[in-house]
Design an enzyme around this catalytic site. Structure first.
Site, PDB file in Angstrom:
ATOM      1  CE1 TYR A  61       1.188  22.533 -42.597  1.00 50.08           C
ATOM      2  CE2 TYR A  61       0.345  21.176 -44.375  1.00 50.08           C
ATOM      3  CZ  TYR A  61       0.642  21.351 -43.034  1.00 50.08           C
ATOM      4  OH  TYR A  61       0.383  20.353 -42.152  1.00 50.08           O
ATOM      5  CD  GLU A  63       4.779  23.428 -40.244  1.00 44.35           C
ATOM      6  OE1 GLU A  63       5.955  23.429 -40.632  1.00 44.35           O
ATOM      7  OE2 GLU A  63       4.212  22.422 -39.798  1.00 44.35           O
ATOM      8  CG  ASP A 207      -9.087  31.049 -19.986  1.00 47.07           C
ATOM      9  OD1 ASP A 207      -9.672  31.615 -20.944  1.00 47.07           O
ATOM     10  OD2 ASP A 207      -9.093  29.815 -19.820  1.00 47.07           O
ATOM     11  CB  THR A 233     -12.701  31.306 -27.381  1.00 50.60           C
ATOM     12  OG1 THR A 233     -13.810  32.013 -26.826  1.00 50.60           O
ATOM     13  CG2 THR A 233     -12.194  30.278 -26.390  1.00 50.60           C
ATOM     14  CE  LYS A 236     -15.832  29.260 -24.999  1.00 53.48           C
ATOM     15  NZ  LYS A 236     -15.176  28.846 -23.745  1.00 53.48           N
ATOM     16  NE  ARG A 242     -16.642  25.719 -32.691  1.00 51.02           N
ATOM     17  CZ  ARG A 242     -17.166  25.975 -31.483  1.00 51.02           C
ATOM     18  NH1 ARG A 242     -16.492  25.740 -30.389  1.00 51.02           N
ATOM     19  NH2 ARG A 242     -18.383  26.453 -31.378  1.00 51.02           N
TER      20      ARG A 242
HETATM   21  C1  LIG Z   1     -14.315  27.801 -23.526  1.00 53.48           C
HETATM   22  C2  LIG Z   1     -13.142  27.953 -22.621  1.00 53.48           C
HETATM   23  C3  LIG Z   1     -11.870  27.500 -22.974  1.00 53.48           C
HETATM   24  C4  LIG Z   1     -11.608  26.565 -24.136  1.00 53.48           C
HETATM   25  O1  LIG Z   1     -12.021  26.900 -25.342  1.00 53.48           O
HETATM   26  P1  LIG Z   1     -12.072  25.779 -26.518  1.00 53.48           P
HETATM   27  O2  LIG Z   1     -12.075  26.611 -27.737  1.00 53.48           O
HETATM   28  O3  LIG Z   1     -13.309  24.981 -26.280  1.00 53.48           O
HETATM   29  O4  LIG Z   1     -10.847  24.938 -26.413  1.00 53.48           O
HETATM   30  C5  LIG Z   1     -10.805  27.792 -22.149  1.00 53.48           C
HETATM   31  N1  LIG Z   1     -10.981  28.482 -21.020  1.00 53.48           N
HETATM   32  C6  LIG Z   1     -12.200  28.907 -20.614  1.00 53.48           C
HETATM   33  C7  LIG Z   1     -12.325  29.662 -19.339  1.00 53.48           C
HETATM   34  C8  LIG Z   1     -13.318  28.645 -21.394  1.00 53.48           C
HETATM   35  O5  LIG Z   1     -14.516  29.041 -20.976  1.00 53.48           O
END
Ligand SMILES: *Cc1c(COP(=O)(O)O)cnc(C)c1O
Length: 421
Positions: A61, A63, A207, A233, A236, A242
């Site tokens: 933990y 936090e 994003d 993320t 990807k 993840r």
């Molecule tokens: C994949 C994605 C997310 C979210 O990612 P998660 O890990 O699935 O929550 C947010 N914004 C965009 C543009 C994405 O392609």
């Protein structure tokens, strides 16, 4: 160089103690290695990342933040988080990084929480035009808690309509402008977005969940110099565990950190934080730049092959790791194409195309991406063949057995978790 299949740390122990779950792990490894994975948001993370994920750091933990925790015994995991932060800042040239978000959606929730109050106005890309659920969809917190104005792509070019973005920004005065998408095959002009945000006094949130690995490898321009906040993320194109992360200016560091914890999340997943640090280091190695370039070259080769087969690429092509294919002229829905490809050993997803007349569950298109196939070592000729195979699978479901054979032949040469990272 791995020469044996990688099943995860101490797989034998799991097999003896919980054969049911061990079988799930084996079956999923078989599934990942037994087909061609064209899902644009997936990748094959390295055995080193998997080792960090399967570690006792999951027990701790922690936090708070390094040196400022609400639990004792954090001096070891602090080192993992400090390394992850330092590496993220160095990799992306960012002033500040928060590596605790559990996912991309959590990163966006925290970024909004740092910049907006419920009822405030934000401007973001519409979901049916390639935006993400967290960009203001009615079924997501973002659409419920904020006053969302959406922009889209032009009908003729299928590219972001920057004039519309500016008009909407001037008309509605959003507090945050979001750029970034989940199914947009082209580069986003962050400089233009920065100009619009400055003109109306808005924060710019990029994003970059999808293309962040291409930015890390220097294969496309980075959003970091232009945006106040970049959410990403790590699983990807970046090919890590993840999870999510946030990069921001020094000015916003405190607000972002307080938004992630304690506002949105509780304890961080320290095993995942350590795995993110591993992935950031991997992305800093010279080989990763070549990977990012090959991902894009492969996506172009795939898209050109699909186009030659009479499958229309939305916007006419791709600059990134993914393409969106409009199937309306073939008279096959996205859902049906997804099923037909699955039967032929090719995994991809149906996707709405801009101005799609079909509901999202059916959709008129498919999305294809090359992060996975590039990680397993496929090149331009392989992707050309995959384009032909996708076309055959979609057009003539009767040929799925023959397509499967070709898929198996390609996979026999390029095996994930059997080649070098
Ligand atoms: C994949 C994605 C997310 C979210 O990612 P998660 O890990 O699935 O929550 C947010 N914004 C965009 C543009 C994405 O392609």
């Amino acid at each position: 160089m791995g020469v044996k299949p990688y099943y995860g740390p101490d797989f034998g122990l799991l097999l003896s103690q919980d054969p049911e779950i061990a079988q799930v792990l084996l079956d999923e490894l078989d599934r990942e290695r037994g087909g061609i994975q064209l899902i644009a948001s997936e990748n094959f993370t390295s055995p080193a990342v998997l080792a960090a994920l399967g570690s006792t750091l999951t027990n701790k933990y922690a936090e708070g933040y390094p040196g400022r925790r609400y639990y004792g015994g954090c001096e070891v995991v602090d080192r993992a988080e400090r390394l992850a932060i330092e590496r993220a800042c160095a990799l992306f040239g960012a002033e500040h990084a928060n590596v605790q978000p559990h996912s991309g959606a959590s990163a966006n929730l925290a970024a909004y929480a740092a910049l907006l109050k419920p009822g405030d106005t934000m401007l973001a890309m519409a979901l049916p035009h390639g935006g993400h659920l967290t960009h203001g969809s009615k079924v997501n917190f973002s659409g419920k808690w904020f006053d969302v104005v959406s922009y889209g792509v032009r009908r003729d070019t299928e590219l972001i309509d920057y004039d519309e973005v500016r008009d909407l920004a001037l008309r509605h005065g959003p507090k945050v402008i979001v750029c970034g998408a989940t199914a947009y095959p082209r580069l986003i002009d962050y400089q233009v977005f920065r100009g619009i945000a400055d003109e109306v006094g808005a924060w710019l949130l990029a994003d970059a969940a999808h293309p962040i690995g291409l930015m890390a490898g220097g294969a496309i321009p980075s959003a970091v110099p232009y945006a106040d906040v970049v959410t990403l993320t790590t699983h990807k194109t970046l090919r890590g565990p993840r999870g999510g992360a946030i990069l921001c200016t020094g000015e916003l560091a405190g607000r972002i950190d307080r938004a992630v914890f304690p506002f949105v999340q509780g304890g961080p997943l320290m095993h995942v934080v350590a795995a993110k640090a591993v992935a950031f280091a991997e992305a800093m190695r010279p080989g990763f730049a070549g990977y990012a370039q090959r991902v894009i070259a492969n996506a172009r080769a795939l898209t050109e092959a699909l186009t030659r087969e009479g499958m229309r690429a939305v916007s006419g092509g791709t600059d990134t790791h993914l393409a969106l294919i409009d199937l309306r002229e073939l008279g096959v829905s996205g859902a049906e194409a997804e099923r037909r490809c699955a039967a032929a050993g090719i995994t991809l997803n149906r996707n709405a195309v801009p101005y799609d007349p079909e509901p999202a569950a059916i959709a008129s298109g498919i999305r294809v991406g090359t992060p996975c196939v590039t990680t397993q070592g496929m090149g331009l000729q392989d992707l050309e063949e995959i384009g032909t195979l996708v076309s055959r699978a979609v057009r003539s479901p009767g040929s799925s057995a023959e397509v499967r054979e070709r898929v198996a032949a390609l996979l026999a040469i390029h095996r994930p978790y059997l080649s070098e990272y």
